[in-house]
Every structure is written in C-alpha cells, then in structure tokens.
Enzyme design. Structure first.
Site, PDB file in Angstrom:
ATOM      1  N   LYS A  27      -1.017  -8.442   8.556  1.00  0.00           N
ATOM      2  CA  LYS A  27      -2.028  -7.415   8.328  1.00  0.00           C
ATOM      3  C   LYS A  27      -3.339  -8.106   7.964  1.00  0.00           C
ATOM      4  CE  LYS A  27      -2.677  -3.267   5.435  1.00  0.00           C
ATOM      5  NZ  LYS A  27      -2.003  -2.419   4.408  1.00  0.00           N
ATOM      6  N   SER A 101      -1.426   2.076   5.618  1.00  0.00           N
ATOM      7  CA  SER A 101      -2.548   1.370   6.214  1.00  0.00           C
ATOM      8  C   SER A 101      -2.101   0.199   7.093  1.00  0.00           C
ATOM      9  CB  SER A 101      -3.476   0.864   5.100  1.00  0.00           C
ATOM     10  OG  SER A 101      -2.798  -0.032   4.216  1.00  0.00           O
ATOM     11  N   SER A 125       1.861   2.151   2.131  1.00  0.00           N
ATOM     12  CA  SER A 125       1.258   1.636   3.359  1.00  0.00           C
ATOM     13  C   SER A 125       2.167   0.764   4.198  1.00  0.00           C
ATOM     14  CB  SER A 125      -0.025   0.861   3.027  1.00  0.00           C
ATOM     15  OG  SER A 125      -1.040   1.743   2.606  1.00  0.00           O
TER      16      SER A 125
END
Length: 530
Positions: A27, A101, A125
C-alpha cells in the site's frame, strides 16, 4: 484496468527464507526504498530513503516487492474511491466499490498479480477490501507489527495488515511481520500482551441483536450463522458496547490525531481529496476537554465489554452491513463510508485483533465477508479458527514448535526468578489454573510445590491452582530444567480444561500435610496473605 497500481518496480532476486519467491504489493503509505510514498497524494514525490521496518523483515525472508498500490488518500476512507489515481472497484463487479483504504492491495491479491499484499487497518481498511474481493485479511494486535516507515493516519491505532488468497499464505507473511521494533514508540512485544486461557474447544459469540444488514447481506449472514456451528459451540452475546465504541472513532481524540498527522497539508494542496479535507479538518476544532471525554467514554465501553471475553474464544461479525456501488458512494461519500465502519471501527480502539475471510456468497454472486475478533494477543487462535472454517491446513510456525511450560512460584511474572525464563527467550502465553486434583505445599526455599492427589483421594474444593503458561524454545528446556532443585522437578501437569503441559511438580515425599497451602489458590495469594 482497475487503478490498483500507483508505481510498479522491477522484481529483485529473492533471498533464501520462509517466503522465498513470494511476490508482494505494498500500500502506498508504506515506504519502499527508492520509490515515492505518495499516500495517494501526487505531490508526495520524494523517493523513500529506506524501507519500512516491516518491508525489511519481509524482503529478508525472501519476499519480492512488485510495486506500490492505490488507496483512499492518506488512508482516510473505507471506500477505495478517494484517490487522484482513480477509484478501484471490486474484482467481481465494476459497479461496486473495492473497499478501502487498502483498495489497490486487495485488488492486486484478488486478481492473482501478487501472492500477498500489505495494507493498513486503522478503522477496517484491511478488512473491508478483503471482504469485497473475497480474500483473507489479518489485522494483527496493535503494535505486534511495527508501523515505522508508514505514513500515519492515527498513530496510536494504525496497524499494518496482510491480505492473501488463503489463510496459509497470510499466516506465513504474518509470522515474519511480527517483530518488536525498539525504534517504534508504539511497538509491543507479544509476551507483554495480556492474555487469558481460552475455554476448552471453540466457543463463538454471535450478536444477540439484529444488525440491520442490507437484504442480500442478511441472507448470507443467516447462512453463515448456521455454518459457525462447525467451529464449536455458538452462543449469543451482547455486542452493543462494541458497536457503540465504533461510533467514537471519527470524533474526539482520534479525529484530532488525524489532523495532527497531516492536517497541515489540507489547505495548500490542491490534490487533496475534498471528502478527506472535509472529514479531517473537523479535528482542528476539537479541544483537550472533548478528547478526554472521548477517552473516558471509550474506557466505559471497554469495561462494559470485558465480560464478553470471559465467555467466548471469538466474536463473529459481518465485515460490513452491505456492499455499496460506486454511484452510491458518489451520491453520499461520508454517509456510505460511515456505515461501512459499523463493525470494524472499534477493533483497534478496544485493543482487539481480527481476521476477515470469505463467508457464503450473496445471492447476486458478490462476496460476503465475515470476521472473527478476539482480545489482543489471540491472533494465532483466530488464524487457526479461520483456517478451519476455510478447510485449510496452515503450516506450523516457530510459535507452534515452542514448549508450553507452566510455572506456579518464583518464576511467575514479577517474581524473583522470572528473568531465568525471559533470558532464555520464553514468552508468556496465557494464565490458567491446574486441574482441581492438584494441591500446593510449601517446600524449602520457600517455594510452592504442586502434587497431584492420587485417584480416589481428596480433591480441592476450588478452581485449581493459579499458574502462568510460558512458551519456551525447545533448545532451552534442558538448560532450564537443570536449574530446578529437588524436591521440585519438571514433569507433566494437567490444566483445568484437560490440556497437558509441562510444569513444576513436587515429589510426593515432600508434600507435608502441615504445610499444605492449597487454600490460598496460588503463590501470589499465599504471599499476600502471609
């Protein structure tokens, strides 16, 4: 094209190790040396000088990074649409969101582009995108995985999470990721986490109230409740304190903490997503009084939920109440996002660990994600339960090969000889009690000695003797046993739930009835009363 990548990198030659040759995505709020860490903001274009701590761990174990993935900007969102690099959608529907996210990481895993991916999970997330893409997401106990080299969202709550298509692959990465980092102020040792002995067999708690799920989610949830009996006993529990705690995350201390992390970038950066700006800007107006009010309310809810964990091994919940479309998020970006966090926001606030994995698919073919929650330190138990649910055989790790050793006296935490365990690499696993047939005698030292009553003999009218069970590396057992002086020795010991471990036992000839201290219930209680 699903907008899952922000930056691709050339694969390197893998090092030898337990993850040799496994590919991974990161990420893009996690540092990879030589690559910008954008956090979803193109203005963050300076290459990272070094790897995040956890990335170093994984590369050293043989994993190969393939690039940085898309995310809700500054890890603020559960939708996967708040990014100037484009929205991500579920791999099973271009109309439905991927979840965020950690949106790009989930898509990269679900499409088979990488073996596993790192995300972060402050409010869900890592679990929400795992649920919407039919993969597994492990959210470790806070602090078990270092967040040094990760752009903070809420530093006190941020967790690095791992996603994979199987529990086994996620577990292999997890085993490498867990490591104490003395340079991360929020890092914790596994042995320092408060743990209690899980009840014998799996007891799964499910909500005793309706969850107000969307109809397709509700139907899948009812099928899931039936399947839960495969893990063991299923009992209904009061989850209202958990759900109320979830409502606290975007108020008080934690919204102010987001403002502290990156609020200075909101007004002078045109690339900041308008919804992210609106949400986080609210943290600037919060006062110290409102922060302390939030802390106080959370403490009240944590206390209200304590009894729940004495009754069950884990709580089963859906990951989300539904699966929104991209159009629904566009029409109501804040409202839809808030609803998505109803079952995930509270996990880090209440210091829990979690694992998300696929349940029964919805009738329309979209995935239905479920999660198991437990107190911090019970990560491996949750991973094992998820593997059983999925019908997987998870390879053993170093944790599985360690010897369980029960101590009852001077080797207990805080007692004079505890350092003899710690210096040998032992870690506290859980607290427990012996079977009721054990009696405790005072022997020379003074020390407590445990002796089992012969079959047919008197049984103590109580819950057994208090012990701590420690995990000891096998190579250390011989040296440790050599430090034990007669009449004590290391031998088999039965716990109250029937599990057999090694422990300190006393020879029968030293069990002087005049020095029977069984009634105290444990060495600490005896010392306190003597």
């Amino acid at each position: 094209m699903n907008n899952e990548w922000i930056t691709r990198v050339t694969p390197t030659v893998p090092r030898p190790g337990p993850l040799h040759g496994l590919t991974m995505a990161l990420k893009d709020n996690i540092d990879l040396a030589g690559v910008p860490t954008t956090a979803g903001d193109p203005r963050n274009s300076r290459p990272a000088q070094r790897n995040a701590f956890v990335v170093d761990q994984l590369i050293a174990a043989g994993a190969v990074p393939l690039g940085k993935t898309n995310l809700d900007q500054y890890a603020t969102g559960l939708v996967g649409t708040r990014s100037p690099y484009g929205a991500c959608h579920s791999v099973f529907s271009d109309r439905h969101i991927s979840g965020g996210s950690s949106s790009g990481s989930a898509v990269a895993v679900a499409t088979g582009q990488v073996d596993f991916a790192l995300g972060t999970d402050t409010a869900g997330s890592g679990r929400v995108p795992a649920a919407f893409n039919r993969i597994v997401g492990i959210k470790p106990s806070r602090g078990l995985v270092s967040a040094r080299g990760v752009v903070p969202a809420c530093r006190s709550l941020d967790c690095v999470t791992v996603m994979a298509r199987t529990v086994a692959t996620a577990r292999a990465a997890y085993d490498v990721m867990v490591a104490y980092d003395p340079h991360d102020a929020w890092s914790r040792r596994a042995a320092d986490l408060s743990r209690h002995r899980a009840v014998s067999g799996a007891v799964i708690g499910v909500p005793d109230v309706g969850l107000e799920l969307e109809p397709l989610h509700e139907a899948a949830w009812q099928e899931t409740l039936t399947e839960a009996h495969r893990l063991g006993e299923v009992v209904k529990v009061d989850v209202r304190p958990l759900l109320e705690a979830a409502d606290l995350l975007y108020s008080g201390p934690w919204l102010a903490e987001r403002w502290l992390a990156f609020g200075d970038r909101l007004d002078d950066d045109p690339a900041v997503d308008p919804t992210v700006r609106t949400i986080v800007r609210g943290g600037a107006a919060l006062t110290a009084a409102s922060a302390f009010a939030g802390f106080d309310r959370l403490a009240t809810l944590a206390r209200a939920s304590e009894d729940l964990w004495t009754r069950v091994d884990a709580v089963l919940l859906p990951v989300t109440p539904g699966h929104p479309t991209l159009a629904e998020v566009e029409a109501d970006p804040i409202g839809v996002n808030s609803r998505l966090g109803r079952f995930t926001n509270m996990v880090n606030l209440l210091d829990l660990c979690a694992i998300a994995f696929p349940g029964t698919d919805r009738a329309d073919g979209l995935p239905f994600g479920i999660q198991l929650l437990a107190p911090a330190g019970h990560d491996l138990e949750l991973i094992g339960l998820a593997a059983r649910w999925r019908g997987e055989s998870v390879p053993a790790s170093a944790l599985d090969s360690e010897i369980l050793l029960a101590v009852a006296g001077a080797h207990l935490s805080g007692q004079p000889l505890n350092d003899q365990l710690v210096r040998r690499g032992a870690r506290l696993a859980f607290t427990a009690r012996t079977a009721a047939s054990y009696r405790m005698f005072l022997v020379d030292g003074p020390r407590p000695g445990l002796t089992r009553t012969p079959a047919g003999g008197p049984v103590h009218d109580g819950p057994g003797i208090e012990v701590e069970v420690w995990r000891l590396p096998p190579a250390e057992l011989g040296g440790f046993a050599a430090t034990v002086d007669p009449p004590l020795a290391i031998g088999p010991l039965e716990l109250s739930d029937g599990e057999q471990v090694l422990g300190f036992v006393c020879t029968a000839d030293a069990a002087d009835p005049a020095r029977d201290i069984t009634a105290a219930g444990g060495w600490r209680a005896y010392l306190a009363g003597s």
